[in-house]
Design a protein around this motif. Structure first.
Motif: not given
Ligand code: PLP
Length: 447
Positions: A118-120, A123, A152-154, A226, A231, A259, A261-262, A288
């Motif tokens: 996952s993104g969390s 990170v 936002y980093h999860g 990011e 987010s 980061d 993730v997006i 993602k």
């Molecule tokens: C920049 C960023 N990092 C981390 C995450 C967390 O990802 P996840 O929900 O897959 O843990 C998100 C989720 O939207 C995000 O936008």
């Protein structure tokens, strides 16, 4: 029961009590649920069969569109061939193939990939790699982590510590020690209604010098941002901002983490935002879009010198004490390889880039609607700030999201009173028009 009724009975739950939904007002949801039973390309379908246009690529993840045949087939074939292989001490061929494909897409010498789910997790993995990297190099006092307000980093403890969203932090104690934050890069006064990167704000990167002066570089491990803050409502980086952050990190030997993730896998019209901005970070997180949302997967891409720094000590001992049972899960790897094939074969990143001006103009068409305070666009993303109702912040946004689903057959995402639109990269020009026509009606309806 008719066949239609039988099918409906099997997909519509009759008890909503047990499921505790994430980041969702549970009571309001259960009073008027929003359910999807299937999806194809640009649309979801409710259990009743109503088609709903996906204006958000799920949660910024189904970049190739929904239920694409090659991805569905790859997952099925992989499940039949190898369901699971231990992630520690063993591996399977597709993990190596995928790491190579991702390394080839990433810029510069970002060429080693650590997988998670996952993104969390990505990170937290990146933050841990940064801390451990300094440790193995004999600079173990570099323990501070610098994030950014509105980041936002999860939702892991590392991610919420470096993140800058108060609601995500305030219930959860003291978080990680030794974290500081850069200021957010958004200023409505200086940036309102900008298509792409705003001209104002590069100087905000210099705040990093102030933070370094306060703590001393010898105590700081890494800076995480990011490239485009998604987010908290689509905040593109000011022109030159990321370049300046990179220069300050180089000067003080701080690792720079993007980061992505997006922003990874085409959202900004390139494989990674690092490529769009010509700035090479030390670590990139992704999730993602890697599987086009079809199977959970995340990861961290590291520059060669970072990986090499760990390759020391006895060869029978793990170099990094970190990993997940499902790191590089075979189903996720198969889905990711199929997604990467689709991105390549359909040239979807270039498509996003080509559509960006049309998308930006279409978004700005909503500028004069009531309560619209700002619109920002970059790549295939748009953030639309609506004025909060004085007595109920977030209510206008919530109403817009609910009405979008129930009355306009459209999925939008809201954060407070900000609407975010981020469709799959296969969106057609006609569907872009449809998304903004529907959104315009919604904005008028929630006046
Ligand atoms: C920049 C960023 N990092 C981390 C995450 C967390 O990802 P996840 O929900 O897959 O843990 C998100 C989720 O939207 C995000 O936008």
């Amino acid at each position: 029961m008719s066949p239609a009724q039988t099918q409906r009975a099997s997909v519509v739950p009759n008890d909503l009590a047990a499921y505790w939904l994430p980041f969702t007002p549970n009571r309001a949801f259960k009073a008027a649920p929003r359910l999807f039973a299937r999806a194809k390309d640009m649309h979801y379908y409710t259990p009743e069969g109503r088609a709903v246009l996906d204006g958000t690529a799920g949660l910024w993840c189904t970049n190739a569109g929904h239920n694409r045949d090659p991805i569905v087939q790859a997952i099925g074939a992989q499940a039949a061939a190898l369901d699971y292989a231990p992630a520690f001490q063993f591996a399977h061929p597709k993990a190596f193939e995928l790491a190579g494909r991702i390394a080839a897409l990433a810029p510069g010498d970002l060429d080693h990939v650590f997988f998670c789910n996952s993104g969390s997790e990505a990170v937290d993995t990146a933050l841990k790699i940064a801390l451990a990297y300094h440790h193995v190099r004999g600079e173990g006092a570099r323990t501070r982590l610098i994030g950014r307000e509105r980041g936002y980093h999860g939702v892991g403890f590392g991610g919420i510590s470096v993140g800058g969203i108060v609601a995500n932090r305030r219930f959860f104690g003291t978080l990680l020690a030794g974290v500081d934050h850069l200021p957010a890069t958004y200023s409505r006064e200086h940036q309102a209604f900008t298509i792409g990167e705003p001209d104002w704000g590069a100087h905000l990167a210099d705040e990093l010098e102030r933070i370094v002066a306060l703590h001393d570089a010898s105590t700081i491990a890494a800076v995480i941002v990011e490239p485009m803050a998604g987010s908290t409502g689509v905040l593109p980086p000011p022109k030159g901002y990321l370049q300046r952050l990179r220069a300050i990190c180089d000067k003080h030997r701080l690792l720079l983490i993007f980061d992505e993730v997006i922003t990874g896998f085409g959202r900004l019209g390139a494989a990674f935002a690092a490529e769009r901005y010509g700035v090479i970070p030390d670590l990139i997180t992704f999730a993602k879009g890697i599987t086009s949302g079809s199977v959970p997967m995340g990861g961290v891409i590291a520059r060669a010198p970072i990986y090499e720094a760990f390759m020391r000590g006895p060869e029978h001992v793990a170099e990094l004490f970190h990993g997940y049972t499902y790191s590089a899960h075979p189903l996720a790897c198969a889905a990711a390889l199929a997604a990467l094939d689709l991105y390549r074969d359909e040239d979807l990143f270039a498509r996003a880039k080509r559509l960006e001006p049309l998308w930006g103009e279409a978004a700005m068409g909503l500028k004069d609607l009531p309560h619209v305070l700002d619109i920002r666009t970059v790549g295939l993303t748009a953030g639309i700030d609506l004025a909060p109702r004085p007595d109920a912040p977030g209510r206008r946004g919530y109403d817009a999201m609910a009405k979008a689903f129930h009355e306009e057959n459209l999925v939008i995402r809201v954060t407070g009173d900000t609407i975010a639109l981020t469709p799959p990269l296969i969106v057609s020009e006609g569907e872009i028009g449809e998304i903004f026509d529907k959104t315009a009606r919604l904005i008028k309806a929630v006046g």
